[in-house]
Design an enzyme around this catalytic site. Sequence first.
Site, mmCIF file in Angstrom:
data_model
loop_
_atom_site.group_PDB
_atom_site.id
_atom_site.type_symbol
_atom_site.label_atom_id
_atom_site.label_comp_id
_atom_site.label_asym_id
_atom_site.label_seq_id
_atom_site.Cartn_x
_atom_site.Cartn_y
_atom_site.Cartn_z
ATOM 1 N N VAL A 10 0.545 -1.243 -0.018
ATOM 2 C CA VAL A 10 -0.136 0.074 0.013
ATOM 3 C C VAL A 10 1.017 1.327 -0.086
ATOM 4 C CG1 VAL A 10 -1.888 -0.952 1.011
ATOM 5 C CG2 VAL A 10 -0.176 -0.185 2.626
ATOM 6 N N SER A 11 0.348 2.157 -0.510
ATOM 7 C CA SER A 11 1.463 3.424 -0.846
ATOM 8 C C SER A 11 1.559 4.171 0.321
ATOM 9 C CB SER A 11 0.644 4.496 -2.149
ATOM 10 O OG SER A 11 0.639 3.647 -3.147
#
Length: 197
Positions: A10-11
């Site tokens: 996930v960023s």
Amino acid sequence: MNSTVGYARVSTREQNSEAQEAELRAAGAQRVFVDRGESSRVKDRPQWVACLDYLRPGDTLLVRRLDRIAGSERMAIETINELHDRGVNIKSLTEPDIDTTTPMGRALFGIVAVFAQLRVDTIRQNTMRGLEHARAQGRVGGRPTVMSPERISAAVQMRAQGQTLMQIASVLGVGKSTVARALAKHADGAPEGAPSR
């Protein structure tokens, strides 16, 4: 015994990775590595490095999408080729043509990789041709300089008076390296913005 290993990313640290993890486990991943707040363009993400270290020949790497492991098409192809050389398969849950566990999947990926590499090479060649044409027309790539003739003249005078590059940069409101480049080009007799030899 060969393993199916999942990788999720996930960023931002605020994003929840549980949905990705659940999908990967439901698809057969016995172990899932998760990076949180890491860019896909960075190769040495902590859990990605750990995942690569964990994988053994005959294992399958399972991802939701290729963009979880690579931030560009070229990076994805390089990664998959590296895994292939190590005898590791890769399978994407949402991209059916990315599945090197089957002969058809390997063949399809090979075709996709060839066309993707061709596109990368074509873009590079077009870029180089554009730069060569610009140079032939007397134009140079890059950002326009902030050092106007007036600023260069002022910098030369301040330097002659013994002021440091940092002092000059502070007065002119530009970076120290910008002042240094402008003074060097002025000393060489080249107009600011002309290419250095």
